[in-house]
Design an enzyme around this catalytic site. Structure first.
Site, PDB file in Angstrom:
ATOM      1  N   PRO A   1       3.355  12.872   3.603  1.00 30.90           N
ATOM      2  CA  PRO A   1       3.185  13.429   2.267  1.00 30.90           C
ATOM      3  C   PRO A   1       2.052  12.817   1.472  1.00 30.90           C
ATOM      4  CG  PRO A   1       5.148  12.060   2.374  1.00 30.90           C
ATOM      5  CD  PRO A   1       4.664  12.247   3.780  1.00 30.90           C
ATOM      6  N   ASN A   2       1.373  13.707   0.774  1.00 33.24           N
ATOM      7  CA  ASN A   2       0.304  13.383  -0.183  1.00 33.24           C
ATOM      8  C   ASN A   2      -1.006  12.951   0.465  1.00 33.24           C
ATOM      9  OD1 ASN A   2       1.775  13.930  -2.632  1.00 33.24           O
ATOM     10  ND2 ASN A   2       3.004  12.129  -2.134  1.00 33.24           N
TER      11      ASN A   2
ATOM     12  N   ARG B   1      -8.162  10.997  -5.261  1.00 37.19           N
ATOM     13  CA  ARG B   1      -7.616  10.062  -6.254  1.00 37.19           C
ATOM     14  C   ARG B   1      -7.395   8.707  -5.606  1.00 37.19           C
ATOM     15  NH1 ARG B   1      -2.951  13.958  -7.760  1.00 37.19           N
ATOM     16  NH2 ARG B   1      -4.291  15.759  -7.958  1.00 37.19           N
TER      17      ARG B   1
ATOM     18  N   TYR C   1      -7.055   3.854  -1.311  1.00 38.12           N
ATOM     19  CA  TYR C   1      -7.065   4.612  -0.059  1.00 38.12           C
ATOM     20  C   TYR C   1      -8.458   4.947   0.467  1.00 38.12           C
ATOM     21  CZ  TYR C   1      -2.141   5.118  -1.264  1.00 38.12           C
ATOM     22  OH  TYR C   1      -0.836   4.847  -1.577  1.00 38.12           O
TER      23      TYR C   1
ATOM     24  N   ASN D   1       0.671   8.316  10.462  1.00 36.18           N
ATOM     25  CA  ASN D   1       0.738   7.750   9.116  1.00 36.18           C
ATOM     26  C   ASN D   1       1.772   8.577   8.380  1.00 36.18           C
ATOM     27  OD1 ASN D   1       0.551   6.822   6.542  1.00 36.18           O
ATOM     28  ND2 ASN D   1      -1.688   6.969   6.394  1.00 36.18           N
TER      29      ASN D   1
ATOM     30  N   ALA E   1       4.806   7.955   2.471  1.00 35.25           N
ATOM     31  CA  ALA E   1       5.985   7.355   1.825  1.00 35.25           C
ATOM     32  C   ALA E   1       7.262   7.517   2.658  1.00 35.25           C
ATOM     33  CB  ALA E   1       6.169   7.947   0.445  1.00 35.25           C
TER      34      ALA E   1
ATOM     35  N   HIS F   1       8.924   4.538   4.285  1.00 39.23           N
ATOM     36  CA  HIS F   1       9.797   3.618   3.564  1.00 39.23           C
ATOM     37  C   HIS F   1      11.171   4.197   3.249  1.00 39.23           C
ATOM     38  CE1 HIS F   1       5.913   1.803   3.161  1.00 39.23           C
ATOM     39  NE2 HIS F   1       5.473   2.760   2.378  1.00 39.23           N
TER      40      HIS F   1
ATOM     41  N   ASP G   1      14.872   8.111  13.515  1.00 40.59           N
ATOM     42  CA  ASP G   1      15.635   8.590  14.676  1.00 40.59           C
ATOM     43  C   ASP G   1      14.764   9.449  15.591  1.00 40.59           C
ATOM     44  OD1 ASP G   1      17.905   7.266  13.814  1.00 40.59           O
ATOM     45  OD2 ASP G   1      18.821   9.029  12.895  1.00 40.59           O
TER      46      ASP G   1
ATOM     47  N   GLU H   1       1.443   3.313  14.692  1.00 42.12           N
ATOM     48  CA  GLU H   1       1.609   3.510  13.248  1.00 42.12           C
ATOM     49  C   GLU H   1       0.306   3.079  12.555  1.00 42.12           C
ATOM     50  OE1 GLU H   1       4.338   0.711  11.561  1.00 42.12           O
ATOM     51  OE2 GLU H   1       4.488   1.794   9.661  1.00 42.12           O
TER      52      GLU H   1
ATOM     53  N   HIS I   1      -1.644   2.810   8.645  1.00 42.06           N
ATOM     54  CA  HIS I   1      -1.677   2.932   7.183  1.00 42.06           C
ATOM     55  C   HIS I   1      -3.068   2.582   6.690  1.00 42.06           C
ATOM     56  CE1 HIS I   1       2.588   3.553   6.814  1.00 42.06           C
ATOM     57  NE2 HIS I   1       2.770   2.565   7.681  1.00 42.06           N
ATOM     58  N   LEU I   2      -3.526   3.335   5.711  1.00 40.93           N
ATOM     59  CA  LEU I   2      -4.835   3.044   5.100  1.00 40.93           C
ATOM     60  C   LEU I   2      -4.797   1.707   4.369  1.00 40.93           C
ATOM     61  CD1 LEU I   2      -4.952   6.638   3.824  1.00 40.93           C
ATOM     62  CD2 LEU I   2      -6.781   5.709   5.247  1.00 40.93           C
ATOM     63  N   SER I   3      -3.773   1.557   3.528  1.00 39.15           N
ATOM     64  CA  SER I   3      -3.580   0.301   2.796  1.00 39.15           C
ATOM     65  C   SER I   3      -2.662  -0.604   3.615  1.00 39.15           C
ATOM     66  CB  SER I   3      -2.939   0.607   1.434  1.00 39.15           C
ATOM     67  OG  SER I   3      -1.630   1.139   1.616  1.00 39.15           O
TER      68      SER I   3
ATOM     69  N   ARG J   1       1.818  -4.709  -1.053  1.00 39.25           N
ATOM     70  CA  ARG J   1       1.869  -3.910  -2.283  1.00 39.25           C
ATOM     71  C   ARG J   1       3.250  -4.053  -2.948  1.00 39.25           C
ATOM     72  NH1 ARG J   1      -0.357   1.894  -0.951  1.00 39.25           N
ATOM     73  NH2 ARG J   1      -0.201   2.014  -3.228  1.00 39.25           N
TER      74      ARG J   1
ATOM     75  N   ARG K   1       7.649  -0.873  -0.777  1.00 41.16           N
ATOM     76  CA  ARG K   1       6.889  -0.515   0.429  1.00 41.16           C
ATOM     77  C   ARG K   1       7.115  -1.498   1.570  1.00 41.16           C
ATOM     78  NH1 ARG K   1       3.502   3.647  -1.580  1.00 41.16           N
ATOM     79  NH2 ARG K   1       2.985   3.250  -3.755  1.00 41.16           N
TER      80      ARG K   1
HETATM   81  O1  CA2 Z   1      -1.507   3.179   3.099  1.00 42.26           O
HETATM   82  C1  CA2 Z   1      -1.054   4.224   3.598  1.00 42.26           C
HETATM   83  O2  CA2 Z   1      -1.640   4.859   4.467  1.00 42.26           O
HETATM   84  C2  CA2 Z   1       0.272   4.785   3.071  1.00 42.26           C
HETATM   85  O3  CA2 Z   1       0.965   5.357   4.171  1.00 42.26           O
HETATM   86  C3  CA2 Z   1      -0.089   5.840   2.064  1.00 42.26           C
HETATM   87  C4  CA2 Z   1       1.129   6.432   1.358  1.00 42.26           C
HETATM   88  C5  CA2 Z   1       2.019   5.330   0.791  1.00 42.26           C
HETATM   89  O4  CA2 Z   1       3.209   5.887   0.248  1.00 42.26           O
HETATM   90  C6  CA2 Z   1       2.376   4.305   1.843  1.00 42.26           C
HETATM   91  O5  CA2 Z   1       3.134   3.283   1.234  1.00 42.26           O
HETATM   92  C7  CA2 Z   1       1.150   3.706   2.463  1.00 42.26           C
HETATM   93  C8  CA2 Z   1       0.686   7.324   0.197  1.00 42.26           C
HETATM   94  C9  CA2 Z   1      -0.238   8.425   0.594  1.00 42.26           C
HETATM   95  C10 CA2 Z   1      -0.687   9.099  -0.652  1.00 42.26           C
HETATM   96  O6  CA2 Z   1      -2.078   9.224  -0.605  1.00 42.26           O
HETATM   97  C11 CA2 Z   1      -2.728   9.521  -1.758  1.00 42.26           C
HETATM   98  C12 CA2 Z   1      -4.088   9.626  -1.663  1.00 42.26           C
HETATM   99  C13 CA2 Z   1      -4.823   9.927  -2.788  1.00 42.26           C
HETATM  100  C14 CA2 Z   1      -4.194  10.135  -4.000  1.00 42.26           C
HETATM  101  C15 CA2 Z   1      -2.823  10.039  -4.097  1.00 42.26           C
HETATM  102  C16 CA2 Z   1      -2.090   9.740  -2.961  1.00 42.26           C
END
Ligand code: CA2
Length: 143
Positions: A11-12, A19, A24, A73, A76, A79, A86, A97, A99-101, A106, A110
């Site tokens: 998601p997202n 943003r 990210y 990836n 959210a 978490h 499963d 796995e 993750h960008l961050s 954080r 998370r």
């Molecule tokens: O660091 C990552 O790749 C995450 O999977 C990104 C998720 C976050 O919930 C994880 O804790 C770590 C969030 C992705 C949302 O990405 C956005 C990008 C631009 C603007 C808003 C959200």
């Protein structure tokens, strides 16, 4: 033999590049897809994004049937989702796995992670380069 690699995004992640670039980065998801396909050698890359938990579970199940490697990836859902956990446990593909961050550095919420225990490897904190690292490691392991 030609490898099939699934790259699933939760998601997202469709908002990438629009943003929060300080967290990210500036790459868009389609930019990451293009870079991965450019690096893929003869491998087939199935690159997808969904905001829906059920869709992500369906795709993990599909990966388990057809993909040699799953790069995921889960956003959210990493978490929160026992359903995803499963599905990953039942998935026969190698699982990386990404993750960008670095979620562990954080917010406290998370630090709960339902994906890592099912993954063969985790790459976090390198931004979009983490996807390319996962792909390169996958291709090198097979050559
Ligand atoms: O660091 C990552 O790749 C995450 O999977 C990104 C998720 C976050 O919930 C994880 O804790 C770590 C969030 C992705 C949302 O990405 C956005 C990008 C631009 C603007 C808003 C959200």
């Amino acid at each position: 033999m030609q490898q099939h690699i699934f790259v699933l995004n939760g998601p997202n992640l469709n908002l990438l590049g629009q943003r929060e670039p300080e967290i990210y980065g500036h790459d868009t998801l389609s930019g990451i897809e293009q870079k991965m396909k450019a690096l893929a050698r003869e491998a087939i890359i199935s690159f997808r994004q969904t905001n829906s938990e059920g869709q992500l579970v369906d795709w993990v199940q599909e990966a388990g049937r057809v993909a040699d490697t799953l790069i995921i990836n889960a956003g959210a859902y990493t978490h929160t989702s026992i359903a995803l956990h499963d599905a990953l446990r039942a998935c026969k593909s190698k699982i990386i796995e990404v993750h960008l961050s670095n979620p562990a550095a954080r917010e406290e919420f998370r630090t709960t992670n339902y994906v890592s225990a099912c993954a063969d490897a985790t790459i976090a904190g390198f931004g979009a380069a983490g996807y390319l690292m996962a792909l390169t490691a996958t291709l090198d392991a097979q050559s």
